[in-house]
Design an enzyme around this catalytic site. Structure first.
Site, PDB file in Angstrom:
ATOM      1  N   HIS A  53       0.661  -5.724  -0.093  1.00  0.00           N
ATOM      2  CA  HIS A  53      -0.687  -5.332  -0.500  1.00  0.00           C
ATOM      3  C   HIS A  53      -0.947  -3.813  -0.566  1.00  0.00           C
ATOM      4  O   HIS A  53      -1.672  -3.357  -1.440  1.00  0.00           O
ATOM      5  CB  HIS A  53      -1.710  -6.007   0.430  1.00  0.00           C
ATOM      6  N   HIS A  93      -8.397   0.765  -4.834  1.00  0.00           N
ATOM      7  CA  HIS A  93      -7.379  -0.153  -4.323  1.00  0.00           C
ATOM      8  C   HIS A  93      -8.057  -1.198  -3.446  1.00  0.00           C
ATOM      9  O   HIS A  93      -8.975  -0.866  -2.700  1.00  0.00           O
ATOM     10  CB  HIS A  93      -6.335   0.632  -3.503  1.00  0.00           C
ATOM     11  N   SER A  94      -7.634  -2.451  -3.540  1.00  0.00           N
ATOM     12  CA  SER A  94      -8.119  -3.531  -2.690  1.00  0.00           C
ATOM     13  C   SER A  94      -9.632  -3.714  -2.839  1.00  0.00           C
ATOM     14  O   SER A  94     -10.124  -3.808  -3.961  1.00  0.00           O
ATOM     15  CB  SER A  94      -7.702  -3.239  -1.239  1.00  0.00           C
ATOM     16  N   LEU A  95     -10.376  -3.734  -1.737  1.00  0.00           N
ATOM     17  CA  LEU A  95     -11.832  -3.874  -1.819  1.00  0.00           C
ATOM     18  C   LEU A  95     -12.425  -2.775  -2.709  1.00  0.00           C
ATOM     19  O   LEU A  95     -13.360  -3.019  -3.478  1.00  0.00           O
ATOM     20  CB  LEU A  95     -12.415  -3.788  -0.405  1.00  0.00           C
ATOM     21  N   GLY A 112     -11.049  -1.514  -5.283  1.00  0.00           N
ATOM     22  CA  GLY A 112     -10.788  -1.893  -6.675  1.00  0.00           C
ATOM     23  C   GLY A 112     -11.819  -2.890  -7.165  1.00  0.00           C
ATOM     24  O   GLY A 112     -12.283  -2.820  -8.310  1.00  0.00           O
TER      25      GLY A 112
END
Ligand SMILES: *[C@@H]1O[C@H](CO)[C@@H](O)[C@H](O)[C@H]1NC(C)=O
Ligand SMILES: *[C@@H]1O[C@H](CO)[C@@H](O)[C@H](O)[C@H]1NC(C)=O
Ligand SMILES: *[C@@H]1O[C@H](CO)[C@@H](O)[C@H](O)[C@H]1NC(C)=O
Ligand SMILES: *[C@@H]1O[C@H](CO)[C@@H](O)[C@H](O)[C@H]1NC(C)=O
Ligand SMILES: *[C@@H]1O[C@H](CO)[C@@H](O)[C@H](O)[C@H]1NC(C)=O
Ligand SMILES: *[C@@H]1O[C@H](CO)[C@@H](O)[C@H](O)[C@H]1NC(C)=O
Length: 422
Positions: A362, A262-264, A266
């Site tokens: 987010h 997830h996020s960074l 990902g």
């Protein structure tokens, strides 16, 4: 034509066809995963692991994932990949790598429950290990040493799930600790990484910003070789991901490996996946195509083994969380990249759900609770519509890269006086 053939004849034909053709492939099995290890980074930047005690795993869930076969590409060897990268970085030469196209089992990411399960697997809400006995696969892999759950020197950690048949391992990587979203001890490192990877020029958002690298050259000029050098030298992000993957293949030499995040996390999952040909599912990840280019990663014939899932009310994957007055800028982040590797599944949360764009959209919990809790389109919702469990998996616009960092001129302005930030 078929409709006019008498029923009896049709039956005969289909019987013959059935005899001649191979048996219809049975649906590929579902895989069941359980949490087995936690991974983290020690304060000398080594990947370390801790096993989940047996007593613990009895209480954890089984994660069921539906699979299908896809084609993915891996380099002939990691050293060939690294050589090609070096040739590109130092001499600007592109090397033709003999990519190995293989049929591989991957999660079926248009199956909503599969996506929901993967999203839960990337979520941070897990038990911490009780005994905190971490081990290092590098030098003395059976030795254990005491290590805190929250490594304050680095931001990478996550979970390793293994399927009950041991055929497949899923590595999940935790996301950015953004202060506006709660923060945490890994925040400082995350911020440096984010600003190096996803900003146009070292996070030089405005004159009042302190940049993360000294590559800004005044006006709208940015020294690209300088940015690349900073990315390779100062960002542990990619090399930590590579070590993690190598260590997992050492622990599970015969397993297929999938990387999710997830996020960074990902974006890192994607950069690791494009390096090794591992299937990837990334949630709400900042766009990493620019970082892949700046890192000089050789590009495989196809990146379709990478899937990006995000909603258009989340400014971070959309690359619109930037500008001096944005929430990201207020928190010290510059998220300016827009183009993703692989295929994208973009939830139109703005249009269909009426969400307002903002970083509140987010977190992975938003994905789990608000996007994946029910089918995206119900059958019959639109006249004649069949209903879709998820939005379609599509290619990003091919002109996306030309829309990135438009206000900047990149080059090697070595002859200019380097204008340092105040
Ligand atoms: C595991 O990762 C470390 C770095 O954290 C690396 O030095 C070591 O070579 C890796 N071990 C294997 C077997 O890949
Ligand atoms: C998980 O699966 C295993 C093996 O299939 C089974 O024994 C166990 O009861 C399951 N656990 C849960 C919590 O469903
Ligand atoms: C993947 O999942 C979708 C949605 O459930 C389904 O329609 C499709 O047939 C699945 N594909 C495979 C190859 O199983
Ligand atoms: C690690 O394994 C080696 C060989 O199996 C053994 O000699 C050594 O004592 C082990 N080290 C630890 C710390 O258990
Ligand atoms: C971090 O590194 C220092 C020295 O480099 C060492 O003394 C310390 O024990 C390490 N901390 C942990 C938690 O490993
Ligand atoms: C700088 O420019 C001058 C003349 O424009 C040229 O002769 C010189 O080679 C350049 N130096 C570098 C390092 O590019």
């Amino acid at each position: 034509m078929f409709a006019v053939i008498p029923a009896a004849l049709r039956l005969l034909i289909s019987t013959l066809l059935w005899i001649d053709s191979p048996p219809i492939e049975s649906p590929l099995p579902e895989l069941q995963f359980r949490l087995r290890h936690l991974h983290g980074v020690s304060n000398n930047s080594r990947t370390i692991f801790v096993d989940l005690p047996q007593s613990y795993s009895d209480f954890t869930e089984n994660y069921t994932v539906r699979t299908h076969n896809i084609r993915s590409y891996s380099p002939p060897s990691f050293s060939a990949f690294s050589d090609a990268r070096r040739m590109s970085r130092i001499y600007g030469q592109s090397t033709l790598l003999a990519w190995d196209g293989i049929e591989t089992r991957a999660p079926n990411s248009t199956h909503r429950n599969t996506l929901l399960t993967l999203a839960k697997m990337t979520s941070n809400a897990y038990y911490e290990p009780v005994d905190k006995e971490w081990y290092d696969i590098g030098t003395d892999w059976n030795s254990t040493f005491s290590y805190g759950w929250e490594p304050d020197s680095d931001g990478f950690r996550g979970h390793v799930f293994v399927s009950t048949d041991k055929s497949t391992v899923v590595v999940s990587i935790k996301g950015t600790s953004v202060p506006i979203l709660g923060g945490g001890p890994t925040m400082k490192k995350d911020k440096l990484n984010d600003n190096l990877l996803f900003s146009c020029c070292c996070a030089r958002v405005g004159p009042t910003w302190s940049t993360v690298c000294g590559c800004y050259q005044g006006g709208n000029k940015c020294n690209l070789p300088c940015v690349e050098k900073a990315l390779i030298e100062d960002s542990l992000f990619y090399s930590v991901g590579i070590n993690l993957y190598n260590n997992i293949t050492y622990m599970y030499p015969d397993a297929d490996i999938w990387v999710i995040g997830h996020s960074l996390g990902g974006s890192l999952a994607s950069l690791v996946g494009v390096t090794f040909g591992a299937p990837v599912v990334a949630f709400e990840a900042p766009a990493e195509m620019m970082a892949a280019q700046r890192l000089h990663l050789p590009s495989p014939p196809s990146t379709h083994h990478i899937t990006h899932v995000f909603n258009n009310a989340d400014p971070i994957p959309m690359g619109v969380c930037n500008g001096v007055i944005s929430t990201c800028a207020n928190a010290g982040f510059a998220m300016e990249s827009r183009c993703h590797l692989g295929k994208i599944m973009r939830y139109d949360a703005v249009g269909k759900l009426g969400w307002r764009v903002g970083v509140q959209n987010h977190p992975i919990s938003t994905v789990i609770e608000n996007l994946l809790s029910e089918d995206w389109e119900k059958a019959g919702e639109k006249i004649g519509a069949l209903g879709r469990e998820t939005p379609e998996l599509v290619e990003e616009d091919s002109d996306c890269p030309t829309q990135e960092c438009l206000t900047w001129t990149f080059g090697d302005f070595r002859n200019n006086t380097l204008l340092q930030e105040p």
